[in-house]
Design a protein around this motif. Structure first.
Motif, PDB file in Angstrom:
ATOM      1  N   SER A 174       0.811  -1.227   0.000  1.00  0.00           N
ATOM      2  CA  SER A 174       0.000   0.000   0.000  1.00  0.00           C
ATOM      3  C   SER A 174       0.838   1.268   0.000  1.00  0.00           C
ATOM      4  O   SER A 174       0.306   2.360  -0.189  1.00  0.00           O
ATOM      5  CB  SER A 174      -0.943   0.011   1.210  1.00  0.00           C
ATOM      6  OG  SER A 174      -0.214  -0.002   2.419  1.00  0.00           O
ATOM      7  N   GLY A 175       2.152   1.143   0.233  1.00  0.00           N
ATOM      8  CA  GLY A 175       3.020   2.317   0.199  1.00  0.00           C
ATOM      9  C   GLY A 175       3.426   2.831   1.564  1.00  0.00           C
ATOM     10  O   GLY A 175       4.042   3.895   1.667  1.00  0.00           O
ATOM     11  N   LYS A 176       3.132   2.089   2.624  1.00  0.00           N
ATOM     12  CA  LYS A 176       3.429   2.553   3.987  1.00  0.00           C
ATOM     13  C   LYS A 176       4.934   2.714   4.210  1.00  0.00           C
ATOM     14  O   LYS A 176       5.401   3.787   4.625  1.00  0.00           O
ATOM     15  CB  LYS A 176       2.876   1.568   5.021  1.00  0.00           C
ATOM     16  CG  LYS A 176       1.423   1.202   4.851  1.00  0.00           C
ATOM     17  CD  LYS A 176       0.920   0.304   5.956  1.00  0.00           C
ATOM     18  CE  LYS A 176       1.707  -0.986   6.114  1.00  0.00           C
ATOM     19  NZ  LYS A 176       1.600  -1.872   4.924  1.00  0.00           N
ATOM     20  N   SER A 177       5.684   1.649   3.952  1.00  0.00           N
ATOM     21  CA  SER A 177       7.128   1.681   4.211  1.00  0.00           C
ATOM     22  C   SER A 177       7.842   2.651   3.285  1.00  0.00           C
ATOM     23  O   SER A 177       8.787   3.333   3.697  1.00  0.00           O
ATOM     24  CB  SER A 177       7.727   0.276   4.067  1.00  0.00           C
ATOM     25  OG  SER A 177       7.238  -0.588   5.073  1.00  0.00           O
ATOM     26  N   VAL A 178       7.404   2.722   2.024  1.00  0.00           N
ATOM     27  CA  VAL A 178       8.033   3.650   1.078  1.00  0.00           C
ATOM     28  C   VAL A 178       7.815   5.088   1.529  1.00  0.00           C
ATOM     29  O   VAL A 178       8.698   5.938   1.386  1.00  0.00           O
ATOM     30  CB  VAL A 178       7.492   3.430  -0.351  1.00  0.00           C
ATOM     31  CG1 VAL A 178       8.047   4.481  -1.303  1.00  0.00           C
ATOM     32  CG2 VAL A 178       7.859   2.039  -0.846  1.00  0.00           C
ATOM     33  N   THR A 179       6.659   5.367   2.103  1.00  0.00           N
ATOM     34  CA  THR A 179       6.399   6.707   2.641  1.00  0.00           C
ATOM     35  C   THR A 179       7.388   7.041   3.744  1.00  0.00           C
ATOM     36  O   THR A 179       7.969   8.137   3.776  1.00  0.00           O
ATOM     37  CB  THR A 179       4.954   6.793   3.181  1.00  0.00           C
ATOM     38  OG1 THR A 179       4.034   6.554   2.120  1.00  0.00           O
ATOM     39  CG2 THR A 179       4.693   8.166   3.775  1.00  0.00           C
ATOM     40  N   SER A 180       7.600   6.100   4.667  1.00  0.00           N
ATOM     41  CA  SER A 180       8.527   6.345   5.779  1.00  0.00           C
ATOM     42  C   SER A 180       9.962   6.477   5.281  1.00  0.00           C
ATOM     43  O   SER A 180      10.717   7.326   5.764  1.00  0.00           O
ATOM     44  CB  SER A 180       8.421   5.229   6.815  1.00  0.00           C
ATOM     45  OG  SER A 180       8.841   3.988   6.270  1.00  0.00           O
ATOM     46  N   LEU A 181      10.350   5.659   4.304  1.00  0.00           N
ATOM     47  CA  LEU A 181      11.709   5.749   3.752  1.00  0.00           C
ATOM     48  C   LEU A 181      11.912   7.057   2.992  1.00  0.00           C
ATOM     49  O   LEU A 181      13.018   7.604   2.972  1.00  0.00           O
ATOM     50  CB  LEU A 181      11.985   4.551   2.843  1.00  0.00           C
ATOM     51  CG  LEU A 181      12.064   3.186   3.541  1.00  0.00           C
ATOM     52  CD1 LEU A 181      12.164   2.064   2.513  1.00  0.00           C
ATOM     53  CD2 LEU A 181      13.255   3.133   4.498  1.00  0.00           C
ATOM     54  N   TYR A 225      -4.021   2.817   0.559  1.00  0.00           N
ATOM     55  CA  TYR A 225      -4.288   1.727  -0.384  1.00  0.00           C
ATOM     56  C   TYR A 225      -3.691   2.096  -1.730  1.00  0.00           C
ATOM     57  O   TYR A 225      -3.963   3.177  -2.268  1.00  0.00           O
ATOM     58  CB  TYR A 225      -5.798   1.482  -0.522  1.00  0.00           C
ATOM     59  CG  TYR A 225      -6.118   0.319  -1.440  1.00  0.00           C
ATOM     60  CD1 TYR A 225      -5.978  -0.998  -0.983  1.00  0.00           C
ATOM     61  CD2 TYR A 225      -6.518   0.526  -2.749  1.00  0.00           C
ATOM     62  CE1 TYR A 225      -6.243  -2.061  -1.821  1.00  0.00           C
ATOM     63  CE2 TYR A 225      -6.793  -0.534  -3.594  1.00  0.00           C
ATOM     64  CZ  TYR A 225      -6.657  -1.836  -3.128  1.00  0.00           C
ATOM     65  OH  TYR A 225      -6.914  -2.900  -3.959  1.00  0.00           O
ATOM     66  N   CYS A 226      -2.845   1.230  -2.251  1.00  0.00           N
ATOM     67  CA  CYS A 226      -2.211   1.444  -3.560  1.00  0.00           C
ATOM     68  C   CYS A 226      -1.526   2.810  -3.649  1.00  0.00           C
ATOM     69  O   CYS A 226      -1.662   3.523  -4.651  1.00  0.00           O
ATOM     70  CB  CYS A 226      -3.218   1.281  -4.695  1.00  0.00           C
ATOM     71  SG  CYS A 226      -3.725  -0.416  -4.959  1.00  0.00           S
ATOM     72  N   GLY A 227      -0.827   3.186  -2.588  1.00  0.00           N
ATOM     73  CA  GLY A 227      -0.047   4.416  -2.610  1.00  0.00           C
ATOM     74  C   GLY A 227      -0.818   5.676  -2.297  1.00  0.00           C
ATOM     75  O   GLY A 227      -0.240   6.758  -2.261  1.00  0.00           O
TER      76      GLY A 227
END
Length: 372
Positions: free
Chosen positions: A43-50, A227-229
């Motif tokens: 869903s993009g959770k970890s990419v947001t934090s990174l 959801y989905c980024g």
């Protein structure tokens, strides 16, 4: 405002196109607040934090939007400036402590290194502070355990070491990415209680990344559902659990087993799978899995509308002009969404019973055939 993320977009160019892992995401984190970001894997959770931490792996990059930490623009920071910020004012607990800790160095040395990187202290003073941090996170006999290697500790102990390392320089923001993954229930409770206690004692803010709604209900002040980024819903934690609006959020909550549920009904399951990020459906990203999908959902992406502090991205609450619907229209749409979800569960239950009956009849036929 400690952290402000506005219209963040993060992309990964690949051979077949561009993967939009994070798309137009906005949220704020205040000092002393615990904000949870929830959603399925992908869903993009970890990419947001990174993205916030400036730790995106190539070829990933921030393609648009803004990120500000105490008024400082994070998007245009140099790597040197980011290194000074990371570990000092912003810290992160990664998903798997066994792979995040260096297996050939003692845990104490790794904590001491983190302290001395950002502060001008002696090795002796840094070691004493490391021992004190291990004691604060609940590790027994820290004077001895500081010289252990990661493999000599249990999963819960390693997670506590990661927390001690992240908090060693008293950060103002702690990003915890799935901090209780692969831990048993009792250790999970201890880790979550530790995060709340440290928040209360130090006043730091926590950005909690998780897929576990039970963790969210116990820990967070506010919730962002992705959801989905995309952000599909945002609200205070009690408001979200008492009055979920988006069909995806409703599906996540209905998928949790409850003691008062009727045993004759199957547990609700969101149909389908998360779509391929290179082959997103036209219109709403959730349309192919939604029990309340309308024609407009397949044609246009809904906006994130604000309904008295409760934000939701769905045409059940937004008209074609992008404005919030009336109170009566919203109530009617919500009742239809709940009825659709119940109908879907009933259909799934009947289909499952028919399939089980057919399987049982086939097994009986096989037994009779073998006995002849």
């Amino acid at each position: 405002m400690l952290l402000s993320v506005k219209n963040l977009s993060t992309e990964f160019p690949v051979k077949k196109g561009i993967v939009k892992a994070v798309e137009d995401v906005s949220f704020d984190v205040d000092a002393g607040e615990i904000l949870a970001i929830v959603g399925e894997s992908g869903s993009g959770k970890s990419v947001t934090s990174l993205s916030v931490m400036g730790l995106l792996a190539e070829p990933g990059h921030v393609a648009g939007g803004s990120m500000e930490f105490e008024g400082k623009d994070l998007v245009h920071l140099s790597e040197r400036e980011y290194r000074e910020l990371r570990g000092n004012d912003m810290a992160m607990i990664f998903q798997e402590p066994m792979t995040s800790l260096n297996p050939v160095y003692r845990v104490g040395k790794q904590i001491v290194e983190a302290i001395r990187t950002h502060e001008n202290v002696s090795k002796k003073e840094a070691r004493e502070r490391a021992i004190d941090m291990l004691r604060k996170v609940g590790i027994p006999s820290p004077e001895k355990r500081i010289d252990d290697y990661p493999h000599q500790m249990s999963g819960g102990m390693r997670q506590r070491v990661m927390i001690a390392m992240a908090l060693s320089c008293n950060p103002k923001l702690l990003i915890a990415d799935e901090p209780t993954t692969a831990l048993d229930v009792t250790i999970q409770a201890q880790i979550l209680d530790l995060l709340r206690r440290l928040r209360d004692d130090t006043g730091m803010a926590v950005l909690l990344i998780t897929h576990d709604l039970g963790v969210v209900s116990e820990t967070a002040d506010r919730v962002v559902v992705m959801y989905c980024g995309q952000v599909v819903e945002e609200a205070e934690v009690r408001t979200l659990f008492d009055h979920p609006m988006h069909p995806y959020t409703l599906g996540l909550l209905k998928s949790i087993p409850r003691l008062e549920d009727d045993d004759s009904k199957r547990l609700y399951m969101i149909k389908g799978m998360v779509p391929n990020p290179l082959e997103m459906p036209p219109g709403c990203h959730f349309s192919d899995r939604c029990d309340s999908c309308m024609d407009i959902c397949r044609e246009k992406i809904p906006d994130l509308v604000d309904l008295n502090g409760h934000k939701v991205r769905c045409f059940l609450y937004e008209n074609a002009e992008g404005e919030a619907k009336s109170v009566s229209a919203i109530a009617e749409a919500e009742a239809e969404a709940i009825a659709d979800a119940e109908a879907a569960r009933d259909v799934e239950a009947s289909e499952a019973l028919l399939a089980a009956e057919e399987l049982r009849e086939a097994e009986i036929e096989d037994i009779e055939e073998a006995s002849r």
